[in-house]
Design an enzyme around this catalytic site. Structure first.
Site, PDB file in Angstrom:
ATOM      1  N   GLU A 179      -3.448  -3.754   7.205  1.00 53.85           N
ATOM      2  CA  GLU A 179      -2.968  -3.709   5.821  1.00 53.85           C
ATOM      3  C   GLU A 179      -1.641  -2.970   5.766  1.00 53.85           C
ATOM      4  O   GLU A 179      -1.518  -1.860   6.294  1.00 53.85           O
ATOM      5  CB  GLU A 179      -3.967  -2.979   4.924  1.00 53.85           C
ATOM      6  CG  GLU A 179      -5.175  -3.782   4.548  1.00 53.85           C
ATOM      7  CD  GLU A 179      -5.988  -3.125   3.434  1.00 53.85           C
ATOM      8  OE1 GLU A 179      -6.795  -3.828   2.820  1.00 53.85           O
ATOM      9  OE2 GLU A 179      -5.797  -1.920   3.165  1.00 53.85           O
ATOM     10  N   CYS A 180      -0.658  -3.569   5.116  1.00 56.15           N
ATOM     11  CA  CYS A 180       0.641  -2.946   4.861  1.00 56.15           C
ATOM     12  C   CYS A 180       1.254  -2.422   6.160  1.00 56.15           C
ATOM     13  O   CYS A 180       1.716  -3.198   6.972  1.00 56.15           O
ATOM     14  CB  CYS A 180       0.513  -1.858   3.792  1.00 56.15           C
ATOM     15  SG  CYS A 180       2.076  -1.469   2.970  1.00 56.15           S
ATOM     16  N   GLY A 181       1.252  -1.098   6.379  1.00 58.77           N
ATOM     17  CA  GLY A 181       1.807  -0.573   7.619  1.00 58.77           C
ATOM     18  C   GLY A 181       1.132  -1.164   8.837  1.00 58.77           C
ATOM     19  O   GLY A 181       1.774  -1.438   9.858  1.00 58.77           O
TER      20      GLY A 181
END
Length: 444
Positions: free
Chosen positions: A333-335
């Site tokens: 997720e994201c990073g």
């Protein structure tokens, strides 16, 4: 059904806008009440994943997000009931301004005001009076009358410039019929450190406990704690239903956990553990990989762009996660999604090799803010659910995709009002990833 157990008191700490000092006041009050032996827990309204870490640091009790847009009312009730089991007092910190949210339908705007109405919780208003004095009374009166179902019961004057400034503001507010329970002088020493996504995380703050103690000292000398406690009101708990909670993606979950990977919502980890799952942490920054006896590897969000060189040099981590991905699911997720790509360009324009488990590349040098509620429809079976399922969550990052790659898309994505935004993330083999932070499923 209403629960017959003794229930805690609750109070929402709100403000007219972001940057009013809600977080500093909340953290200071949490520690000040904890010093009195009160079992106090911090709660954040909305999707902010940094403040709960400060709440936990102040109290020793795990933080919680309650989000009226992303979470169905039954899930809010379930999470609140669980959080109340070892708690005497819940201090719920508002995101942004008290009434700020989106057009999500009645009671589903994401604002703290939704929680005030739903749970009949009174509000303590933090008023930043810098640049004004008597005018603060007009703001206080506006909050009292704007919505009869949202009860603003007291005021904390914040960032006053002098004792005279406090006197002018307090006199006007009290003359308008609003009790002032505290007044805090302006001080740079009370400011929390910030970076591009907001506050520096509690885990990164070397002197976090000393800092929180200073905030508590200020609250004890500047705020009438007994008056604040008297404003809090017992809340009627009900069992709720966790049906909309995101189920554990495996029995043993290898989860990246270090300074580069920190953004796992507390309610997710708590629900997974409550369902019998085991979270097995590992540190990519220490060149560790996921344990091969785990069922899934989860790379949460964080700040990989600040550690891109170290991640790029972590050969054992990359080899281990690539081996894991040949057999079992890996999700980012994201990073975490950024690290699953082929490369990450840092703020100085330097490209760093990542895991290449997906084919996209991202850049922090070409910054573009992406912020807001998101809902996604999954395009394939995976760790977050089955194809066709709809989830709600949030997106907040400055990274840009500079090469979309050649993978299958992870989901169709829309904003909080349902306006389509296109495709999100990628899927290849056992690997999936997206900038989207999942908060809850939809069942209604």
């Amino acid at each position: 059904m209403t629960d017959s157990r003794l229930t805690p008191k609750a109070l929402i700490i709100g403000a007219p806008r972001s940057g009013s000092g809600k977080t500093s006041v909340t953290i200071g009050l949490l520690r000040a009440f904890a010093r009195r032996g009160i079992r106090v827990r911090g709660v954040k309204s909305g999707p902010d994943y940094i403040d709960p870490g400060f709440h936990q640091a102040a109290t020793g009790l795990e933080g919680l997000n309650l989000d009226s847009w992303a979470m169905e009312p039954d899930l809010v009730a379930h999470l609140l009931d669980h959080a109340a089991q070892d708690t005497d007092l819940l201090l719920i910190e508002s995101a942004m301004g008290l009434f700020d949210g989106i057009d999500g339908g009645e009671g589903r705007t994401g604002s703290a005001a939704d929680l005030a109405r739903l749970l009949d919780i009174p509000v303590l208003l933090v008023l930043d009076v810098s640049g004004q004095s008597q005018t603060a009374a007009a703001v206080a009166v506006g909050f009292r009358h704007y919505d009869a179902k949202v009860r603003t019961k007291g005021i904390v004057i914040n960032r006053a410039g002098s004792e005279r400034h406090i006197r002018l503001s307090r006199t006007a507010i009290e003359a308008a019929g609003m009790p002032v329970v505290g007044a805090v002088l302006r001080s740079d020493a009370l400011a929390l450190p910030e970076r591009h996504l907001g506050l520096v995380q509690a885990s990164e703050h070397g002197g976090i406990q000393d800092y929180i103690d200073r905030l508590a000292d200020v609250m004890e000398t500047s705020v009438d704690l007994d008056a604040v406690l008297s404003l809090a009101q017992p809340i009627a708990l009900r069992r709720g239903n966790p049906a909309a909670a995101i189920p554990p993606p495996g029995q043993r979950i290898a989860i990246a956990s270090d300074a580069a990977f920190t953004f796992l919502y507390p309610h997710l980890g708590a629900h997974w553990r409550a369902q019998g799952a085991e979270l097995v942490p590992f540190s990519p920054l220490n060149d560790e990989g996921p344990a091969l006896d785990c069922d899934i590897c989860w790379l949460p969000g964080g700040y990989p762009e600040l550690h891109a060189g170290q991640l790029s040099a972590a050969n054992r981590f990359r080899n281990r996660i690539r081996h894991f991905a040949q057999m079992k699911p890996v999700h980012g997720e994201c990073g975490g999604f950024m690290v699953l790509g082929t490369g990450l360009v840092d703020a100085d324009g330097v490209r760093h090799v990542m895991t290449a488990l997906l084919s996209h590349s991202t850049s922090f040098a070409k910054r573009k803010m992406n912020l807001g509620y998101r809902q996604v429809r999954l395009l394939g079976d995976g760790p977050l659910g089955s194809a066709g399922e709809v989830l709600r969550g949030h997106e907040f990052h400055y990274a840009s995709v500079i090469d979309p790659g050649r993978d299958e898309p992870f989901a169709e994505i829309a904003d909080g009002t349902g306006q389509p935004l296109g495709l999100s993330g990628g899927r290849r083999g056992h690997v999936s990833g997206t900038f989207f932070h999942a908060i809850a499923r939809t069942t209604l």
